[in-house]
Design a protein around this motif. Sequence first.
Motif, PDB file in Angstrom:
ATOM      1  N   ASP A 109      39.389  36.273 -27.600  1.00 59.43           N
ATOM      2  CA  ASP A 109      38.612  36.954 -26.557  1.00 59.43           C
ATOM      3  C   ASP A 109      39.411  37.055 -25.262  1.00 59.43           C
ATOM      4  O   ASP A 109      39.428  38.100 -24.597  1.00 59.43           O
ATOM      5  N   TYR A 110      40.080  35.961 -24.905  1.00 60.24           N
ATOM      6  CA  TYR A 110      40.885  35.969 -23.687  1.00 60.24           C
ATOM      7  C   TYR A 110      42.161  36.786 -23.877  1.00 60.24           C
ATOM      8  O   TYR A 110      42.635  37.429 -22.941  1.00 60.24           O
ATOM      9  N   ALA A 111      42.690  36.766 -25.094  1.00 60.98           N
ATOM     10  CA  ALA A 111      43.871  37.593 -25.374  1.00 60.98           C
ATOM     11  C   ALA A 111      43.550  39.064 -25.142  1.00 60.98           C
ATOM     12  O   ALA A 111      44.320  39.787 -24.496  1.00 60.98           O
ATOM     13  N   ARG A 112      42.415  39.509 -25.646  1.00 61.55           N
ATOM     14  CA  ARG A 112      42.021  40.910 -25.427  1.00 61.55           C
ATOM     15  C   ARG A 112      41.824  41.196 -23.945  1.00 61.55           C
ATOM     16  O   ARG A 112      42.229  42.256 -23.451  1.00 61.55           O
ATOM     17  N   LYS A 113      41.218  40.271 -23.252  1.00 59.31           N
ATOM     18  CA  LYS A 113      40.987  40.433 -21.816  1.00 59.31           C
ATOM     19  C   LYS A 113      42.303  40.567 -21.058  1.00 59.31           C
ATOM     20  O   LYS A 113      42.462  41.438 -20.188  1.00 59.31           O
ATOM     21  N   MET A 114      43.271  39.734 -21.400  1.00 53.41           N
ATOM     22  CA  MET A 114      44.567  39.739 -20.725  1.00 53.41           C
ATOM     23  C   MET A 114      45.368  40.992 -21.062  1.00 53.41           C
ATOM     24  O   MET A 114      45.958  41.631 -20.188  1.00 53.41           O
ATOM     25  N   LEU A 115      45.375  41.358 -22.335  1.00 51.82           N
ATOM     26  CA  LEU A 115      46.115  42.549 -22.750  1.00 51.82           C
ATOM     27  C   LEU A 115      45.478  43.815 -22.187  1.00 51.82           C
ATOM     28  O   LEU A 115      46.178  44.771 -21.827  1.00 51.82           O
ATOM     29  N   ASP A 116      44.162  43.825 -22.103  1.00 54.69           N
ATOM     30  CA  ASP A 116      43.469  44.969 -21.504  1.00 54.69           C
ATOM     31  C   ASP A 116      43.788  45.074 -20.011  1.00 54.69           C
ATOM     32  O   ASP A 116      44.007  46.181 -19.489  1.00 54.69           O
ATOM     33  N   TYR A 117      43.807  43.940 -19.340  1.00 50.28           N
ATOM     34  CA  TYR A 117      44.140  43.904 -17.906  1.00 50.28           C
ATOM     35  C   TYR A 117      45.524  44.496 -17.648  1.00 50.28           C
ATOM     36  O   TYR A 117      45.744  45.181 -16.637  1.00 50.28           O
ATOM     37  N   LEU A 118      46.443  44.257 -18.571  1.00 51.39           N
ATOM     38  CA  LEU A 118      47.809  44.775 -18.448  1.00 51.39           C
ATOM     39  C   LEU A 118      47.972  46.156 -19.088  1.00 51.39           C
ATOM     40  O   LEU A 118      49.077  46.687 -19.155  1.00 51.39           O
ATOM     41  N   ASP A 119      46.871  46.720 -19.560  1.00 46.43           N
ATOM     42  CA  ASP A 119      46.821  48.075 -20.107  1.00 46.43           C
ATOM     43  C   ASP A 119      47.656  48.232 -21.371  1.00 46.43           C
ATOM     44  O   ASP A 119      48.263  49.284 -21.602  1.00 46.43           O
ATOM     45  N   ILE A 120      47.670  47.201 -22.218  1.00 42.54           N
ATOM     46  CA  ILE A 120      48.399  47.337 -23.486  1.00 42.54           C
ATOM     47  C   ILE A 120      47.551  46.959 -24.709  1.00 42.54           C
ATOM     48  O   ILE A 120      48.040  47.052 -25.838  1.00 42.54           O
ATOM     49  N   GLN A 121      46.303  46.584 -24.513  1.00 42.26           N
ATOM     50  CA  GLN A 121      45.473  46.241 -25.668  1.00 42.26           C
ATOM     51  C   GLN A 121      45.373  47.414 -26.644  1.00 42.26           C
ATOM     52  O   GLN A 121      45.326  47.230 -27.864  1.00 42.26           O
ATOM     53  N   LYS A 122      45.363  48.617 -26.110  1.00 39.69           N
ATOM     54  CA  LYS A 122      45.167  49.821 -26.925  1.00 39.69           C
ATOM     55  C   LYS A 122      46.237  50.008 -27.997  1.00 39.69           C
ATOM     56  O   LYS A 122      46.030  50.745 -28.965  1.00 39.69           O
ATOM     57  N   TYR A 123      47.371  49.344 -27.860  1.00 43.51           N
ATOM     58  CA  TYR A 123      48.457  49.517 -28.818  1.00 43.51           C
ATOM     59  C   TYR A 123      48.291  48.664 -30.079  1.00 43.51           C
ATOM     60  O   TYR A 123      49.026  48.859 -31.051  1.00 43.51           O
ATOM     61  N   PHE A 124      47.354  47.712 -30.068  1.00 40.43           N
ATOM     62  CA  PHE A 124      47.276  46.732 -31.150  1.00 40.43           C
ATOM     63  C   PHE A 124      46.058  46.970 -32.042  1.00 40.43           C
ATOM     64  O   PHE A 124      44.923  47.000 -31.570  1.00 40.43           O
ATOM     65  N   SER A 125      46.331  47.101 -33.335  1.00 43.81           N
ATOM     66  CA  SER A 125      45.254  47.348 -34.299  1.00 43.81           C
ATOM     67  C   SER A 125      44.404  46.112 -34.531  1.00 43.81           C
ATOM     68  O   SER A 125      43.200  46.206 -34.776  1.00 43.81           O
TER      69      SER A 125
END
Length: 209
Positions: A109-125
């Motif tokens: 949950d925090y990984a998604r939050k952090m990656l989203d904050y850095l605008d890169i969550q969208k790259y990971f399936s």
Amino acid sequence: MKMIIFDMDGTLINSGSTIANCVNHVRENIGLQTMDKSYILENVNDININSSEFFYNSKTFTPHITSLFEDFYAKNCLIDLHIYDGIKDILDDFKNDFKFCVATNAHSDYARKMLDYLDIQKYFSTILGYNDVKEPKPNPEMINIILDKYGAKKENVKVIGDSIKDTTAALGAGVNGILVNWGFSNYEKNKNVLNSVEELREILKTSIN
């Protein structure tokens, strides 16, 4: 299908300040002196130590220690958080050539939050954390779950991480594991590591062909 499974902390993102601050927050609240940030990060990936004993003088991660860490982490995980230079460009440039996933020993949950904050969550399936498995890395369970989910051939998969835990998990799953040297560990004496994001780019270029 060609796939890259990334570790998160120390590989995609520099979250060293958060990790060190969390460790010291716990230590202060259980009556221990704080540790230097560099000392914490040098040892956080050490596969040969008992982390709970090393950092908290406790044989196990007690509910109290876990609660102290997770509460502080939840409130502070976006502070002083940075993506490593060149990582976003690589994800964008190779997004049509590879399926990208994340296998992290952080909470997903925090990984998604952090990656989203850095605008890169969208790259990971897929983004898996320690909470999604029975055994975190170096156990290969996370890697195997991702392989099974997509039916990926092992010869087409690479695990990229800054810890021996990552390459050990890769080995256990029967896929290629690659260490990077820009994270929390130092592999100066190891020639089989990537020392720059540009070297990672070259590895991905080669893998396409």
